[in-house]
Scaffold this motif. Sequence first.
Motif, mmCIF file in Angstrom:
data_model
loop_
_atom_site.group_PDB
_atom_site.id
_atom_site.type_symbol
_atom_site.label_atom_id
_atom_site.label_comp_id
_atom_site.label_asym_id
_atom_site.label_seq_id
_atom_site.Cartn_x
_atom_site.Cartn_y
_atom_site.Cartn_z
ATOM 1 N N VAL A 298 0.866 -1.178 0.000
ATOM 2 C CA VAL A 298 0.000 0.000 0.000
ATOM 3 C C VAL A 298 0.900 1.223 0.000
ATOM 4 N N ASN A 299 0.816 2.025 -1.065
ATOM 5 C CA ASN A 299 1.697 3.191 -1.240
ATOM 6 C C ASN A 299 0.854 4.463 -1.263
ATOM 7 N N PRO A 300 0.671 5.114 -0.126
ATOM 8 C CA PRO A 300 -0.163 6.326 -0.107
ATOM 9 C C PRO A 300 0.613 7.584 -0.481
ATOM 10 N N TYR A 301 1.273 7.524 -1.636
ATOM 11 C CA TYR A 301 2.067 8.667 -2.085
ATOM 12 C C TYR A 301 2.230 8.589 -3.598
ATOM 13 N N PHE A 302 2.750 9.655 -4.182
ATOM 14 C CA PHE A 302 3.002 9.687 -5.615
ATOM 15 C C PHE A 302 4.240 8.841 -5.944
ATOM 16 N N ASP A 303 4.173 8.129 -7.069
ATOM 17 C CA ASP A 303 5.303 7.324 -7.501
ATOM 18 C C ASP A 303 5.221 7.130 -9.013
ATOM 19 N N ARG A 304 6.064 6.244 -9.554
ATOM 20 C CA ARG A 304 6.095 6.063 -11.014
ATOM 21 C C ARG A 304 4.765 5.545 -11.543
ATOM 22 N N THR A 305 4.042 4.757 -10.743
ATOM 23 C CA THR A 305 2.769 4.198 -11.202
ATOM 24 C C THR A 305 1.688 5.260 -11.261
ATOM 25 N N THR A 306 1.655 6.169 -10.293
ATOM 26 C CA THR A 306 0.659 7.244 -10.344
ATOM 27 C C THR A 306 0.957 8.194 -11.497
ATOM 28 N N ALA A 307 2.248 8.387 -11.806
ATOM 29 C CA ALA A 307 2.611 9.210 -12.971
ATOM 30 C C ALA A 307 2.137 8.545 -14.259
ATOM 31 N N PHE A 308 2.339 7.238 -14.367
ATOM 32 C CA PHE A 308 1.871 6.488 -15.530
ATOM 33 C C PHE A 308 0.354 6.552 -15.640
ATOM 34 N N ALA A 309 -0.326 6.442 -14.495
ATOM 35 C CA ALA A 309 -1.794 6.508 -14.481
ATOM 36 C C ALA A 309 -2.280 7.846 -15.028
ATOM 37 N N ALA A 310 -1.646 8.931 -14.606
ATOM 38 C CA ALA A 310 -2.052 10.264 -15.063
ATOM 39 C C ALA A 310 -1.821 10.433 -16.559
ATOM 40 N N ARG A 311 -0.658 9.972 -17.050
ATOM 41 C CA ARG A 311 -0.348 10.129 -18.470
ATOM 42 C C ARG A 311 -1.217 9.206 -19.326
ATOM 43 N N ALA A 312 -1.448 7.976 -18.866
ATOM 44 C CA ALA A 312 -2.187 6.999 -19.667
ATOM 45 C C ALA A 312 -3.657 7.361 -19.793
ATOM 46 N N THR A 313 -4.233 7.949 -18.745
ATOM 47 C CA THR A 313 -5.666 8.250 -18.740
ATOM 48 C C THR A 313 -5.980 9.687 -19.098
ATOM 49 N N GLY A 314 -4.998 10.590 -18.951
ATOM 50 C CA GLY A 314 -5.281 12.007 -19.136
ATOM 51 C C GLY A 314 -5.960 12.643 -17.935
ATOM 52 N N TYR A 315 -6.103 11.893 -16.837
ATOM 53 C CA TYR A 315 -6.749 12.422 -15.633
ATOM 54 C C TYR A 315 -5.711 13.188 -14.813
ATOM 55 N N PRO A 316 -5.999 14.447 -14.427
ATOM 56 C CA PRO A 316 -5.011 15.275 -13.733
ATOM 57 C C PRO A 316 -4.892 14.909 -12.249
ATOM 58 N N VAL A 317 -4.202 13.832 -11.966
ATOM 59 C CA VAL A 317 -4.151 13.254 -10.623
ATOM 60 C C VAL A 317 -3.618 14.249 -9.592
ATOM 61 N N ALA A 318 -2.464 14.865 -9.864
ATOM 62 C CA ALA A 318 -1.855 15.762 -8.880
ATOM 63 C C ALA A 318 -2.722 16.989 -8.627
ATOM 64 N N LEU A 319 -3.317 17.534 -9.674
ATOM 65 C CA LEU A 319 -4.193 18.697 -9.532
ATOM 66 C C LEU A 319 -5.363 18.383 -8.596
ATOM 67 N N VAL A 320 -6.010 17.253 -8.824
ATOM 68 C CA VAL A 320 -7.177 16.871 -8.019
ATOM 69 C C VAL A 320 -6.765 16.597 -6.577
ATOM 70 N N CYS A 321 -5.667 15.857 -6.393
ATOM 71 C CA CYS A 321 -5.238 15.504 -5.036
ATOM 72 C C CYS A 321 -4.820 16.729 -4.228
ATOM 73 N N THR A 322 -4.231 17.716 -4.897
ATOM 74 C CA THR A 322 -3.845 18.943 -4.187
ATOM 75 C C THR A 322 -5.079 19.658 -3.653
ATOM 76 N N GLN A 323 -6.112 19.759 -4.472
ATOM 77 C CA GLN A 323 -7.330 20.430 -4.017
ATOM 78 C C GLN A 323 -8.012 19.645 -2.897
ATOM 79 N N ILE A 324 -7.951 18.324 -2.953
ATOM 80 C CA ILE A 324 -8.483 17.513 -1.862
ATOM 81 C C ILE A 324 -7.717 17.800 -0.569
ATOM 82 N N SER A 325 -6.395 18.011 -0.682
ATOM 83 C CA SER A 325 -5.565 18.206 0.520
ATOM 84 C C SER A 325 -5.959 19.446 1.306
#
Length: 820
Positions: A298-325
Amino acid sequence: MARTKLQKIVIIGSGPNEIGMDTELETATLQTIQELHKAGKEVTFVSNNANSVAGDYLDPEHFIISNLDANSLITILRNNEFDGLIPTLGGTPIFQLLHQLDEAGIFNQLNIRVLGVSLKTIANTQNPEALNRILQNIHEPYITTNILSDTNEVLKFVRRIGYPVIVKPVAAITNNNRMRCENEHQLKQMLASAFRISTTHQVAVEKSIVGFKEIEMTVIRDNENTRMLICAAEDFNPVGVHAGDSIVFTPTQTLTDQEFQAIRSSALRIVQEFKIRGICHIQFALNQSTGNYYVIRVNPYFDRTTAFAARATGYPVALVCTQISFGRNLRSITIPGLRQHDSLALIEPTLDHIAVRFPTFSFASFANANQELNTRMKSTGSVIAFGRSTEEATLKAIRSVDSTSTSEQAALDESRLNEGQLINVLVHPTAGEVFYLLEAIRRGYQVEELAELTKIDAFYFYKLIHIVQIEKKLRKHPFDVDVLRNAKYYGYGDSQIAQLWKCSDKKVRDFRETNQIRPTFKGIEPTAGEFPYNNRSYYTTFETENESQISEKPKVFILGTANNQVGTNAAAEYVTVHTIQACQKLGFETILINNNPSAISILPRLADKLYLEPLTVENCLNIMNSEQPDFVIAQGKWQIVTDLETAGVKITQLPLSRTSRAENVESNYLVVAEKMEEKQRNLGCFDTAEDASLHFPSSAKKQISNKLQHISLSELSKQEDGIYSVMFKQEGSHLIVTGTIPLAIQDIPFMTYALNYDIVADMVKLILKRSNCESPLKLTSQNVHLKLEHVFPYNQLQIPEPQNPPFSLAIGARITSTKL
């Protein structure tokens, strides 16, 4: 009293690049800083990464250069009144540091809120025993793990459960911390290392599940407990090969709906149980013979897989997570580019393409390294490729890495292996594995044999067989239009076809153009075309509908840096980002081609238009024919530049060295000097050291300093326009010029920070003939001593480090700062 308003936020960065960490954390950090600024927050970033792009977005007061250790961080936290701390952008080592700070009571003393993930969750996810206890409470299956602190205890436990086993240091000080042991001799060797890098002198030992399928889920949870699956990815290699060294596909390729839903539901339960607010990447092992799965990480942080997820889907993961924070929820967060949809960020991504992350290695530079793949990561980078089929995405990925050199990817020439050698590399996966698998298929190996030897799902062998079948048809039917059209649809490149047809790439291209077999461009966005979307990211495929809109603005086409390699690495990304920004300020539309999923430059809102494609002549020509750019910009001379020039493309090169600052040249001082339209000026002076480190400001006394500046300007008069390193050796009171060369890419980020001057912007103005826009010299004196030192991958590759390793083999760089 605890602060209630989050105004002053601190981000702890990841440190220099190394194996296991490309620029994905810098990429997420940059987006986070931008979002926090938009929300009116005051942001401070702490890092010692000499190639940091994120630090450029902050003034010196808010970019703190510091060692990333507990004492340094405590001092920084005490000297600033921070309200909140974001811990998810520094990787595992930062989690260990925060645990130490928590034990010291710093967060309670200073009333600092840790955002996104609690300190308790950090501790529980990093301790295998605690993690398994919580998983047991929510009835999630896991692999039984024992935490042991003595070698004899470990040996006794392993004799009971049997080999192979996985050994993991508890609270490790490095990222590469999973080790597989096949026998007692290997176990004893690995325990010595494991105990040494464990901050608690403990190891977690568990029965190996090597051979199970590895599945990776990236999920987001907000403050209202709304949970979403962003990306489900499937590893080509089974458990036993580090996920960073495996080919990875999304969407998942082989799961049944029942298996997929069970693992998805598990991931959503886990983020709820741990009360994570923001991102979480969870890894699973699936036994497909029984359908049972196990939670392995369980990795509750940004890593190479979350970067791949953002690029592969086009979903702005970091933008959304920052606003949630800082308190917002998915139902109120807007996704840039998405139009006419009420749910906003609540769209669970849907793909109409297949994306693959493909590892790249640098073994050609480290001949003594063991190239066998195991639980210790060895790849220095990766590429991302898109297609409408598994075959197309895979072939495009192979083209991405095969265009460098096969020796970088494979230990041996697969076509020359005898049967015994081939079987050995199939049983013991090695860098460049896919080349060996294709060779085995050419030799007639059956799917059942290959699946048994490799433990790779049979599905992928059917796809590789299809690739080989197309290859055979191409060999048998040269210049057959229907065969060519089918091959292009499934991802074969012009250069690959030219090799099979024994002709030039140009001849294939001309034949293809004559028969109107041309690529189209498809957008990368999270709704699979269901909702209107202002797209800026594209990939190519051979279908009919073209989704790329061409503007009439003046354009520059910028060649990105592709996969992370030793030498250029993150510094090249830094130069790419600055090149994009400089071109935009000059009024150009910027068009970038790049395919590194962790790259900062491929952020969707950085360049005006992005093509996530292999950096090959074919792809560059396809894009240039469509976009018709005014300039094509590259960082100095490298293979793709040579190939494009041979194909008749005029390349405008940034005058940079992609190799080194003349490592074999002795020097004590380095003067950075600029010549533009017969005007010359010095930008600054650095000390050089035997270990290739740079120091600023120079320690040269005034008389020597004056000589350095005078001689460097004289040397510059002999050169063409550009920015140079003028290198000097001091012998008594005499100064000898030992070299005048273009600046090395590896030095640019450090020099830019030290001089407080945008060197890349000046280079761009120079090559685009905008010298009338020459930047005024606003160099500021530093009241600190800055040092640039290089980080090498020798330890991670488990090979001896030479006394003075060439800095062209560095994978990252560290900056240190001490008051004068």
